[in-house]
Design a protein around this motif. Structure first.
Motif, PDB file in Angstrom:
ATOM      1  N   ALA A 294       0.730  -1.191   0.094  1.00 33.81           N
ATOM      2  CA  ALA A 294       0.123   0.117  -0.013  1.00 33.81           C
ATOM      3  C   ALA A 294       0.882   1.276   0.013  1.00 33.81           C
ATOM      4  O   ALA A 294       2.083   0.992  -0.283  1.00 33.81           O
ATOM      5  N   ALA A 295       0.267   2.439   0.260  1.00 38.98           N
ATOM      6  CA  ALA A 295       1.400   3.646   0.449  1.00 38.98           C
ATOM      7  C   ALA A 295       2.505   3.430   1.527  1.00 38.98           C
ATOM      8  O   ALA A 295       1.981   3.455   2.450  1.00 38.98           O
ATOM      9  N   ASP A 296       3.509   3.278   0.761  1.00 41.61           N
ATOM     10  CA  ASP A 296       5.006   3.418   1.554  1.00 41.61           C
ATOM     11  C   ASP A 296       4.607   2.126   2.569  1.00 41.61           C
ATOM     12  O   ASP A 296       5.469   2.245   3.642  1.00 41.61           O
ATOM     13  N   SER A 297       4.160   1.208   2.418  1.00 43.17           N
ATOM     14  CA  SER A 297       4.229   0.115   3.336  1.00 43.17           C
ATOM     15  C   SER A 297       3.949  -1.389   2.643  1.00 43.17           C
ATOM     16  O   SER A 297       3.540  -1.540   1.382  1.00 43.17           O
ATOM     17  N   ALA A 298       4.316  -2.482   3.218  1.00 41.02           N
ATOM     18  CA  ALA A 298       4.305  -3.937   2.693  1.00 41.02           C
ATOM     19  C   ALA A 298       3.556  -4.630   3.980  1.00 41.02           C
ATOM     20  O   ALA A 298       4.009  -4.433   5.069  1.00 41.02           O
ATOM     21  N   THR A 299       2.858  -5.603   3.605  1.00 40.16           N
ATOM     22  CA  THR A 299       2.190  -6.554   4.567  1.00 40.16           C
ATOM     23  C   THR A 299       2.514  -7.957   4.164  1.00 40.16           C
ATOM     24  O   THR A 299       2.331  -8.284   3.061  1.00 40.16           O
ATOM     25  N   LEU A 300       3.049  -8.635   5.144  1.00 42.13           N
ATOM     26  CA  LEU A 300       3.007 -10.174   5.055  1.00 42.13           C
ATOM     27  C   LEU A 300       2.118 -10.755   5.672  1.00 42.13           C
ATOM     28  O   LEU A 300       1.837 -10.274   6.955  1.00 42.13           O
ATOM     29  N   THR A 301       1.774 -11.967   5.292  1.00 39.19           N
ATOM     30  CA  THR A 301       0.236 -12.538   5.792  1.00 39.19           C
ATOM     31  C   THR A 301       0.383 -14.031   5.762  1.00 39.19           C
ATOM     32  O   THR A 301       0.648 -14.501   4.699  1.00 39.19           O
ATOM     33  N   THR A 302       0.417 -14.735   6.826  1.00 39.22           N
ATOM     34  CA  THR A 302       0.076 -16.215   6.645  1.00 39.22           C
ATOM     35  C   THR A 302      -1.049 -16.674   6.399  1.00 39.22           C
ATOM     36  O   THR A 302      -2.167 -16.218   6.738  1.00 39.22           O
ATOM     37  N   ASN A 303      -1.091 -17.446   5.300  1.00 39.13           N
ATOM     38  CA  ASN A 303      -2.707 -17.780   4.910  1.00 39.13           C
ATOM     39  C   ASN A 303      -2.555 -19.216   3.813  1.00 39.13           C
ATOM     40  O   ASN A 303      -1.512 -19.786   3.888  1.00 39.13           O
TER      41      ASN A 303
ATOM     42  N   ILE B 153       6.569  -0.647  12.397  1.00 40.05           N
ATOM     43  CA  ILE B 153       6.207  -1.939  12.392  1.00 40.05           C
ATOM     44  C   ILE B 153       4.723  -1.916  13.123  1.00 40.05           C
ATOM     45  O   ILE B 153       4.422  -1.614  14.082  1.00 40.05           O
ATOM     46  N   LEU B 154       3.799  -2.833  12.605  1.00 39.62           N
ATOM     47  CA  LEU B 154       2.644  -3.258  13.081  1.00 39.62           C
ATOM     48  C   LEU B 154       2.525  -4.746  12.857  1.00 39.62           C
ATOM     49  O   LEU B 154       2.653  -5.222  11.805  1.00 39.62           O
ATOM     50  N   VAL B 155       2.128  -5.348  13.950  1.00 43.11           N
ATOM     51  CA  VAL B 155       2.097  -6.742  14.134  1.00 43.11           C
ATOM     52  C   VAL B 155       0.601  -7.252  14.692  1.00 43.11           C
ATOM     53  O   VAL B 155       0.432  -6.741  15.707  1.00 43.11           O
ATOM     54  N   ASP B 156       0.118  -8.188  14.069  1.00 40.68           N
ATOM     55  CA  ASP B 156      -1.361  -8.794  14.422  1.00 40.68           C
ATOM     56  C   ASP B 156      -0.959 -10.278  14.311  1.00 40.68           C
ATOM     57  O   ASP B 156      -1.272 -10.798  13.295  1.00 40.68           O
TER      58      ASP B 156
ATOM     59  N   THR C 153       3.006  -5.664   8.960  1.00 40.12           N
ATOM     60  CA  THR C 153       3.250  -4.573   8.073  1.00 40.12           C
ATOM     61  C   THR C 153       4.197  -3.620   8.568  1.00 40.12           C
ATOM     62  O   THR C 153       4.371  -3.073   9.754  1.00 40.12           O
ATOM     63  N   VAL C 154       5.179  -3.297   7.630  1.00 42.38           N
ATOM     64  CA  VAL C 154       6.276  -2.301   7.823  1.00 42.38           C
ATOM     65  C   VAL C 154       5.995  -0.998   6.719  1.00 42.38           C
ATOM     66  O   VAL C 154       5.545  -1.298   5.714  1.00 42.38           O
ATOM     67  N   SER C 155       6.364   0.074   7.144  1.00 42.03           N
ATOM     68  CA  SER C 155       6.222   1.234   6.710  1.00 42.03           C
ATOM     69  C   SER C 155       7.037   2.332   6.766  1.00 42.03           C
ATOM     70  O   SER C 155       7.712   2.114   8.092  1.00 42.03           O
ATOM     71  N   ASN C 156       7.180   3.243   6.038  1.00 46.39           N
ATOM     72  CA  ASN C 156       8.031   4.603   6.466  1.00 46.39           C
ATOM     73  C   ASN C 156       9.536   4.142   6.752  1.00 46.39           C
ATOM     74  O   ASN C 156      10.098   4.712   7.454  1.00 46.39           O
ATOM     75  N   ILE C 157       9.942   3.230   5.975  1.00 52.93           N
ATOM     76  CA  ILE C 157      11.409   3.039   6.170  1.00 52.93           C
ATOM     77  C   ILE C 157      12.245   3.925   5.585  1.00 52.93           C
ATOM     78  O   ILE C 157      12.147   4.458   4.472  1.00 52.93           O
ATOM     79  N   ASP C 158      13.167   4.510   6.267  1.00 51.76           N
ATOM     80  CA  ASP C 158      14.028   5.573   6.012  1.00 51.76           C
ATOM     81  C   ASP C 158      15.420   5.460   6.534  1.00 51.76           C
ATOM     82  O   ASP C 158      15.644   5.062   7.728  1.00 51.76           O
ATOM     83  N   ILE C 159      16.672   5.881   5.930  1.00 47.70           N
ATOM     84  CA  ILE C 159      17.917   5.985   6.403  1.00 47.70           C
ATOM     85  C   ILE C 159      18.264   7.293   6.240  1.00 47.70           C
ATOM     86  O   ILE C 159      18.462   7.706   4.930  1.00 47.70           O
ATOM     87  N   THR C 160      18.731   7.942   7.281  1.00 43.87           N
ATOM     88  CA  THR C 160      19.048   9.383   7.221  1.00 43.87           C
ATOM     89  C   THR C 160      20.486   9.524   7.830  1.00 43.87           C
ATOM     90  O   THR C 160      20.768   9.261   9.033  1.00 43.87           O
ATOM     91  N   GLU C 161      21.317  10.401   7.163  1.00 45.31           N
ATOM     92  CA  GLU C 161      22.637  10.942   7.719  1.00 45.31           C
ATOM     93  C   GLU C 161      22.234  12.035   8.603  1.00 45.31           C
ATOM     94  O   GLU C 161      21.659  12.964   7.792  1.00 45.31           O
ATOM     95  N   VAL C 162      22.770  12.190   9.858  1.00 51.35           N
ATOM     96  CA  VAL C 162      22.545  13.604  10.452  1.00 51.35           C
ATOM     97  C   VAL C 162      23.932  14.007  10.545  1.00 51.35           C
ATOM     98  O   VAL C 162      24.808  13.435  11.166  1.00 51.35           O
ATOM     99  N   PHE C 163      24.132  15.283  10.018  1.00 54.10           N
ATOM    100  CA  PHE C 163      25.372  15.749   9.951  1.00 54.10           C
ATOM    101  C   PHE C 163      25.732  16.501  11.185  1.00 54.10           C
ATOM    102  O   PHE C 163      24.903  17.110  12.070  1.00 54.10           O
ATOM    103  N   ALA C 164      26.984  16.563  11.289  1.00 52.84           N
ATOM    104  CA  ALA C 164      27.574  17.242  12.630  1.00 52.84           C
ATOM    105  C   ALA C 164      27.499  18.590  12.578  1.00 52.84           C
ATOM    106  O   ALA C 164      27.497  19.380  11.304  1.00 52.84           O
ATOM    107  N   PRO C 165      27.179  19.419  13.659  1.00 48.40           N
ATOM    108  CA  PRO C 165      27.007  20.835  13.787  1.00 48.40           C
ATOM    109  C   PRO C 165      28.482  21.246  13.307  1.00 48.40           C
ATOM    110  O   PRO C 165      29.276  21.095  13.686  1.00 48.40           O
ATOM    111  N   ILE C 166      27.883  22.487  12.641  1.00 46.80           N
ATOM    112  CA  ILE C 166      29.185  23.332  12.277  1.00 46.80           C
ATOM    113  C   ILE C 166      29.544  24.263  13.238  1.00 46.80           C
ATOM    114  O   ILE C 166      28.984  25.061  13.668  1.00 46.80           O
TER     115      ILE C 166
END
Length: 213
Positions: free
Chosen positions: A72-81, A115-118, A176-189
């Motif tokens: 779905a929007a910015d997410s993926a769901t894994l389901t046992t079925n 992460i949302l688990v049911d 369901t996993v969503s909003n995965i993001d990897i961000t570099e936070v720069f050191a203050p100048i």
């Protein structure tokens, strides 16, 4: 049923499988983290009980098990079925091998996700989200979601893995996993006065002191 008996054994077998794969085909960075291209760049692994045996397989299986994997929007769901043939898809996993970004000295690197688990049974069923290294060692347990400092692993080959496993023989467990993001936070100048500016400042102080003397 052999599903319950082999639960832990097969789970460990899958983790071994991913450890063999990681690093051999790693992306330079995490790709398609928002699932805007479906499951492109991701890999799947499932275990199906066909009434007689547990059958495990991995690869690009998303179209083979459309009811086990959805986006779905910015997410993926894994389901046992149940699969199309009526087999019980009781282990559903998704993963990607990649290289964490290198960062500038003094910066930090953060991985965040939701992460949302049911689960139908919190004791017998199991869901996980891990960041692992190329030796199959868990670096970060991401199962609760949130923001994680991964600075120590910047530039390393890693794997991000998500999975849900049924152990109570009642299907319909989801992760369901969503909003995965990897961000570099720069050191203050920190501003350091140029040598000429510092000289003028000191000279001005000396001149003021002499004038007042």
């Amino acid at each position: 049923m052999c599903k319950s008996t082999n639960f832990k054994h097969l789970a460990k077998s899958f983790l071994l499988l991913t450890s063999l794969c990681i690093g051999l085909n790693a992306n330079a960075t995490l790709l398609n983290s928002d699932f805007s291209s479906g499951f492109d760049n991701w890999q799947a692994a499932v275990t199906v009980y066909d009434g007689v045996d547990d059958i495990s397989s991995s690869g690009d299986l998303f179209s083979t098990y459309p009811d086990s994997y959805s986006t779905a929007a910015d997410s993926a769901t894994l389901t046992t079925n149940l699969d199309a043939a009526g087999g019980e898809v009781w282990e559903v996993v998704m993963f990607q091998d990649f290289q964490l970004d290198s960062i500038l000295m003094g910066s930090s690197l953060w991985l965040s996700l939701d992460i949302l688990v049911d689960l139908t049974d919190a004791l017998d069923d199991f869901a996980f989200a891990y960041l692992k290294d190329d030796m199959d060692i868990i670096l970060k347990d991401l199962t609760l979601g949130g923001s994680f400092d991964v600075t120590a692993y910047a530039g390393d080959n890693v794997s991000i893995e998500f999975g849900v496993l049924d152990g109570d023989l009642v299907l319909g467990d989801t992760l369901t996993v969503s909003n995965i993001d990897i961000t570099e936070v720069f050191a203050p100048i920190t501003t350091v006065p140029a040598p000429a500016t510092l000289f003028l400042f000191v000279a001005s102080l000396i001149w003021l002191k002499r004038t007042r003397a």
